[in-house]
Write an enzyme that holds these catalytic residues in place. Structure first.
Site: not given
Ligand SMILES: CC(C)(COP(=O)(O)OP(=O)(O)OC[C@H]1O[C@@H](n2cnc3c(N)ncnc32)[C@H](O)[C@@H]1OP(=O)(O)O)[C@@H](O)C(=O)NCCC(=O)NCCS
Length: 376
Positions: A111, A249, A279
């Site tokens: 990214c 970003h 993203n």
């Molecule tokens: C991925 C991201 C949005 C997840 O948000 P979060 O608040 O951390 O959510 P969690 O990982 O705690 O997941 C919570 C729950 O939602 C669920 N979940 C994940 N994706 C889901 C979706 N698309 N829809 C519904 N539920 C979802 C998970 O399975 C989890 O369920 P569980 O509690 O039963 O296990 C966040 O962590 C993030 O943005 N991380 C950075 C990722 C990134 O930027 N990557 C690119 C790098 S350039």
């Protein structure tokens, strides 16, 4: 002293829109979850290749700078989704825009690829190696997305933008940058199934599975971008009050909010596209910059902070002083051909092809020779 001013800019956004409602037709997800956790409402799916998007953006950036392909000495193609491993993608753009005298290279830091590419071009201009460069941030993620994995499938989109960078004796362009890589946590984001480690295994090209530890990435992304932003401001002798605009970003609205509030910069100074485009990896920063210019948010002399992170985990922050001109010198008529399918139809076609070979590939991937970190 020679500087490297940004004199042209142009985006190439695919017209096909994939909404949260589209995603919930095949994933166990919903609009409320995606918006509240990421800020994203929709993203784009490209019906043309990465190089073809880059050609459109490059022609628009060149017209904006009042230049032609033959004037360019260097092309840097920032991306982690090259159309082919060999030949490089930048040469495809070079051939199409007639940049006969240019050097061409691809830069992949995921990214952050556009910003690392901007550093590369700026350094080569400042040291006198080249005078005029085209820097591209492009990503076509839809063909290798793990569409059945809701943890990643909702987060990403396709897109592209390019800038022209030219030697200048005024203090403008990149004033400084902080670059780094948190290699110990490289395992937190990995796309399995692409690259030579998977050659000669029972793996089909394009069949991928994503390793993705969202919470770990989130934590490191915020810490890394805050630290890189503080470092580059210190290096350049400026404070948060001096920043006119932040073009970060766009991986998650909550990440952006956390970074700017910790950096002490008011939210109204931040350019956001994450709601509309998700993203787009390397394309996010240059697309947001181009739209900030279109919206009149960049003024002559503006000081712009650009923090970013990506797989690796690479982190960086750039400080850019804008020049006098904030309007294009010319406009190109380069554009996308009409799309024959909707975004959802395109995604379902990709999913259908993957379903045919996915099981066989998952078995083959276990035998890939990879550098592992974080193995307990
Ligand atoms: C991925 C991201 C949005 C997840 O948000 P979060 O608040 O951390 O959510 P969690 O990982 O705690 O997941 C919570 C729950 O939602 C669920 N979940 C994940 N994706 C889901 C979706 N698309 N829809 C519904 N539920 C979802 C998970 O399975 C989890 O369920 P569980 O509690 O039963 O296990 C966040 O962590 C993030 O943005 N991380 C950075 C990722 C990134 O930027 N990557 C690119 C790098 S350039």
């Amino acid at each position: 002293m020679t500087y490297a001013a940004i004199t042209g800019w142009g985006a190439a956004m695919p017209p096909s829109v994939l909404t949260n409602a589209d995603l919930s037709t095949f994933l166990d997800t919903n609009d409320e979850w995606i918006i509240s956790r990421t800020g994203m409402k929709e993203r784009r799916v490209s019906h043309i290749s990465g190089i073809e998007m880059a050609i459109i953006a490059s022609k628009r950036a060149l017209a904006c700078a009042g230049l032609e392909g033959k004037d360019i000495d260097l092309i840097v193609y920032g991306s982690c989704s090259s159309d082919e491993q060999v030949p490089n993608s930048s040469s495809g753009v070079q051939a199409a825009i007639g940049a006969k005298h240019a050097a061409s290279m691809d830069v992949n830091t995921a990214c952050t690829s556009f910003l690392y590419s901007l550093s590369t071009a700026t350094a080569m201009i400042r040291t006198g190696v080249v005078k005029k460069a085209l820097v591209i941030g492009v990503e076509i993620i839809s063909p290798f997305m793990d569409w059945e994995n809701r943890n990643v499938a909702v987060l990403f989109g396709d897109g592209c933008a390019a800038v022209v960078v030219e030697a200048s004796d005024k203090q403008e362009g990149v004033l400084g940058e902080q670059l780094g890589c948190l290699a110990d946590v490289r395992h937190t984001l990995r796309v399995r199934g692409m690259g030579t480690a998977y050659c000669n295994l029972d793996v089909t090209a394009g069949i991928t599975s994503w390793d993705f530890d969202g919470q770990e990435i989130f934590r490191h992304a915020v810490q890394g971008m805050v630290a890189a932003s503080a470092a580059v401001m210190k290096k350049c002798g400026v404070t948060a009050e001096d920043i006119d605009l932040v073009v970060p970003h766009q991986a998650n609205l909550r990440i952006i909010d956390a970074v700017v509030s910790r950096a002490g910069i008011p939210a109204e100074k931040v350019m956001l596209t994450v709601q509309r485009y998700g993203n787009m990896s390397a394309a996010t920063v240059p697309v947001a910059l181009t739209e900030a210019l279109d919206e009149g948010r960049v003024k002559p002399g503006s000081l712009i902070l650009m923090p970013a992170f990506g797989a690796g985990l690479t982190v960086c922050a750039h400080l850019v002083r804008w020049g006098d001109r904030v309007t294009p010198l010319g406009v190109s008529d380069a554009d996308f051909p009409p799309a024959k399918k909707t975004a959802l139809e395109q995604v379902n076609a990709i999913r259908g092809k993957k379903a045919e070979t996915a099981v066989r590939s998952a078995e083959g991937m276990k035998h890939a020779r990879l550098v592992e970190t974080g193995v307990k």
